[in-house]
Design a protein around this motif. Structure first.
Motif, PDB file in Angstrom:
ATOM      1  N   UNK A  39     -39.998   9.497   2.395  1.00 32.66           N
ATOM      2  CA  UNK A  39     -38.608   9.720   2.054  1.00 32.66           C
ATOM      3  C   UNK A  39     -38.246   8.800   0.903  1.00 32.66           C
ATOM      4  N   UNK A  40     -37.597   9.360  -0.104  1.00 30.90           N
ATOM      5  CA  UNK A  40     -37.073   8.581  -1.217  1.00 30.90           C
ATOM      6  C   UNK A  40     -35.577   8.360  -0.990  1.00 30.90           C
ATOM      7  N   UNK A  77     -28.251   4.533   3.371  1.00 31.18           N
ATOM      8  CA  UNK A  77     -29.676   4.834   3.267  1.00 31.18           C
ATOM      9  C   UNK A  77     -30.397   4.588   4.586  1.00 31.18           C
ATOM     10  N   UNK A  78     -30.052   3.512   5.272  1.00 30.78           N
ATOM     11  CA  UNK A  78     -30.689   3.211   6.552  1.00 30.78           C
ATOM     12  C   UNK A  78     -30.380   4.304   7.568  1.00 30.78           C
ATOM     13  N   UNK A  79     -29.159   4.801   7.550  1.00 28.69           N
ATOM     14  CA  UNK A  79     -28.787   5.891   8.464  1.00 28.69           C
ATOM     15  C   UNK A  79     -29.553   7.170   8.132  1.00 28.69           C
ATOM     16  N   UNK A  80     -29.768   7.416   6.835  1.00 28.34           N
ATOM     17  CA  UNK A  80     -30.507   8.605   6.419  1.00 28.34           C
ATOM     18  C   UNK A  80     -31.957   8.538   6.912  1.00 28.34           C
ATOM     19  N   UNK A  81     -32.538   7.346   6.910  1.00 31.56           N
ATOM     20  CA  UNK A  81     -33.914   7.188   7.400  1.00 31.56           C
ATOM     21  C   UNK A  81     -34.001   7.587   8.872  1.00 31.56           C
ATOM     22  N   UNK A  82     -33.028   7.172   9.655  1.00 26.75           N
ATOM     23  CA  UNK A  82     -33.021   7.539  11.077  1.00 26.75           C
ATOM     24  C   UNK A  82     -32.987   9.055  11.241  1.00 26.75           C
ATOM     25  N   UNK A  83     -32.158   9.715  10.458  1.00 23.78           N
ATOM     26  CA  UNK A  83     -32.055  11.174  10.520  1.00 23.78           C
ATOM     27  C   UNK A  83     -33.352  11.834  10.055  1.00 23.78           C
ATOM     28  N   UNK A  84     -33.951  11.275   9.007  1.00 26.49           N
ATOM     29  CA  UNK A  84     -35.191  11.838   8.463  1.00 26.49           C
ATOM     30  C   UNK A  84     -36.336  11.743   9.461  1.00 26.49           C
ATOM     31  N   UNK A  85     -36.434  10.649  10.191  1.00 23.20           N
ATOM     32  CA  UNK A  85     -37.503  10.481  11.164  1.00 23.20           C
ATOM     33  C   UNK A  85     -37.368  11.460  12.328  1.00 23.20           C
ATOM     34  N   UNK A  86     -36.150  11.843  12.631  1.00 23.23           N
ATOM     35  CA  UNK A  86     -35.953  12.868  13.661  1.00 23.23           C
ATOM     36  C   UNK A  86     -36.458  14.222  13.175  1.00 23.23           C
ATOM     37  N   UNK A  89     -41.221  13.296  11.993  1.00 28.04           N
ATOM     38  CA  UNK A  89     -41.834  12.090  12.552  1.00 28.04           C
ATOM     39  C   UNK A  89     -43.085  11.644  11.788  1.00 28.04           C
ATOM     40  N   UNK A  90     -43.641  12.540  10.940  1.00 29.70           N
ATOM     41  CA  UNK A  90     -44.842  12.190  10.173  1.00 29.70           C
ATOM     42  C   UNK A  90     -44.551  11.259   9.002  1.00 29.70           C
ATOM     43  N   UNK A  91     -43.289  10.939   8.775  1.00 24.89           N
ATOM     44  CA  UNK A  91     -42.947  10.047   7.666  1.00 24.89           C
ATOM     45  C   UNK A  91     -43.559   8.669   7.899  1.00 24.89           C
ATOM     46  N   UNK A  92     -44.350   8.229   6.942  1.00 23.52           N
ATOM     47  CA  UNK A  92     -44.986   6.908   7.027  1.00 23.52           C
ATOM     48  C   UNK A  92     -44.478   5.963   5.943  1.00 23.52           C
ATOM     49  N   UNK A  93     -43.832   6.528   4.909  1.00 19.57           N
ATOM     50  CA  UNK A  93     -43.429   5.728   3.743  1.00 19.57           C
ATOM     51  C   UNK A  93     -41.954   5.931   3.437  1.00 19.57           C
ATOM     52  N   UNK A  94     -41.266   4.837   3.231  1.00 22.49           N
ATOM     53  CA  UNK A  94     -39.909   4.899   2.701  1.00 22.49           C
ATOM     54  C   UNK A  94     -39.950   4.278   1.305  1.00 22.49           C
ATOM     55  N   UNK A  95     -39.594   5.096   0.317  1.00 22.89           N
ATOM     56  CA  UNK A  95     -39.670   4.645  -1.068  1.00 22.89           C
ATOM     57  C   UNK A  95     -38.325   4.712  -1.755  1.00 22.89           C
ATOM     58  N   UNK A 288     -34.810  17.740   2.142  1.00 19.05           N
ATOM     59  CA  UNK A 288     -33.628  17.191   1.501  1.00 19.05           C
ATOM     60  C   UNK A 288     -32.354  17.945   1.825  1.00 19.05           C
ATOM     61  N   UNK A 289     -32.430  19.267   1.864  1.00 19.75           N
ATOM     62  CA  UNK A 289     -31.238  20.066   2.141  1.00 19.75           C
ATOM     63  C   UNK A 289     -30.674  19.811   3.531  1.00 19.75           C
ATOM     64  N   UNK A 290     -31.548  19.433   4.463  1.00 21.85           N
ATOM     65  CA  UNK A 290     -31.086  19.148   5.820  1.00 21.85           C
ATOM     66  C   UNK A 290     -30.494  17.745   5.931  1.00 21.85           C
ATOM     67  N   UNK A 291     -30.910  16.869   5.041  1.00 23.32           N
ATOM     68  CA  UNK A 291     -30.403  15.496   5.078  1.00 23.32           C
ATOM     69  C   UNK A 291     -29.071  15.356   4.357  1.00 23.32           C
ATOM     70  N   UNK A 292     -28.928  16.051   3.229  1.00 24.67           N
ATOM     71  CA  UNK A 292     -27.767  15.866   2.361  1.00 24.67           C
ATOM     72  C   UNK A 292     -26.910  17.123   2.372  1.00 24.67           C
ATOM     73  N   UNK A 293     -25.926  17.137   3.242  1.00 20.40           N
ATOM     74  CA  UNK A 293     -25.085  18.312   3.397  1.00 20.40           C
ATOM     75  C   UNK A 293     -23.665  18.074   2.878  1.00 20.40           C
ATOM     76  N   UNK A 294     -23.526  17.061   2.019  1.00 16.17           N
ATOM     77  CA  UNK A 294     -22.208  16.746   1.475  1.00 16.17           C
ATOM     78  C   UNK A 294     -22.020  17.403   0.114  1.00 16.17           C
TER      79      UNK A 294
END
Length: 302
Positions: A39-40, A77-86, A89-95, A288-294
């Motif tokens: 996740x970037x 950004x920290x909140x977005x990481x929590x949502x992304x991991x849900x 779950x294969x996310x290993x890198x936060x960039x 990305x479309x599922x994370x950023x719905x604003x």
């Protein structure tokens, strides 16, 4: 055990740990590219240099670096990481790779410091133009960042001045040769310092056929000497001041990678991702479309 043998043992252990780490990084490892997610986090709004091919934008349609749906605060950004991991779950890198320069503000390092507490097991990866890499090296190390990508488009000022218009340095704007020379100096100092601390450094190079095509081998040689371990040569996306320039063809791209491969491992799977990309790149699983719905927001890149 003699001091010499002890040093050699420590170097082997460090190398093994680094290989294990990179085996889970989809932007450093071909195998990981198809297995692990990244996740970037778009927390860096401004830049301290001006590359002639760079155009930062806020939108949801362009698939390229420098583009995001929104610039986040570190807390967001920290909140977005929590949502992304849900979602993945294969996310290993936060960039963090933009949309501006990650070290032009404190946002990126603040985000990584917060993530170190919340998600200590995620690999933390910083992408930068390298101008402030040496200055912030200690903070990068202390933040637990293990991989760094540095964009190096030339190691000779005569060439770089035709790619980078100028840089902001200590309150002054350095143009042309002077700015290019300072940028190269700081990039190489930063690469050397971080690599000496066991951080894996990848160099990203934008291949511009009419400017740096014949310079690829020299870039690889110089950054390898400084401590970089891998290079990613990516084709120019014609835009901004270089909208009339042509991108490299397949033969030119393959030649450039072959020349650079004399000195460094070459990463060949780059997707030239957005600053808010999320998912497993090798499987085309983008979330990305599922994370950023604003809605869209006005953006100024300073």
């Amino acid at each position: 055990m003699t001091d010499c043998c002890k040093v050699e043992t420590e170097e082997v252990q460090t190398h093994q740990k680094l290989n294990h780490l990179l085996g889970k990084h989809p932007c450093f490892s071909a195998r990981a590219h198809f297995k692990y997610g990244r996740i970037h986090l778009p927390v860096s709004p401004t830049c301290n240099i001006q590359c002639k091919f760079c155009k930062r934008c806020i939108n949801k349609i362009e698939n390229r670096p420098g583009v995001t749906a929104k610039v986040l605060t570190p807390k967001e950004a920290v909140k977005i990481v929590a949502k992304a991991l849900e979602l993945c779950p294969e996310i290993s890198v936060v960039g963090i790779a933009g949309p501006g320069e990650t070290l032009a503000t404190d946002n990126a390092l603040e985000t990584f410091e917060m993530l170190g507490t919340e998600y200590p097991d995620l690999i933390k990866c910083l992408s930068t133009n390298g101008l402030m890499l040496d200055k912030y090296s200690e903070r990068i190390i202390n933040a637990g960042i293990k991989t760094v990508s540095v964009t190096v488009n030339a190691v000779e000022p005569d060439i770089l001045q035709n790619i980078c218009t100028g840089i902001f340095w200590n309150g002054s704007y350095l143009k042309d040769y002077e700015g290019a020379e300072k940028l190269i100096q700081e990039q190489l100092k930063g690469i050397e310092k971080l690599s000496n601390e066991g951080i894996a450094v990848k160099v990203n190079t934008v291949l511009i056929p009419d400017l740096n095509y014949g310079h690829m081998e020299e870039i690889a040689r110089v950054v390898s000497k400084a401590g970089a371990s891998i290079i990613n040569i990516i084709p120019l996306i014609p835009q901004h001041e270089m909208k009339s320039f042509r991108p490299p063809d397949c033969n030119e791209l393959n030649n450039a990678r072959e020349w650079a491969g004399k000195y460094l491992n070459v990463f060949r799977h780059c997707r030239q991702c957005r600053a808010d990309a999320c998912g497993i790149p090798g499987k085309g699983k983008e979330l990305g479309n599922l994370l950023y719905d604003f809605p869209m927001e006005t953006f100024s890149h300073g």
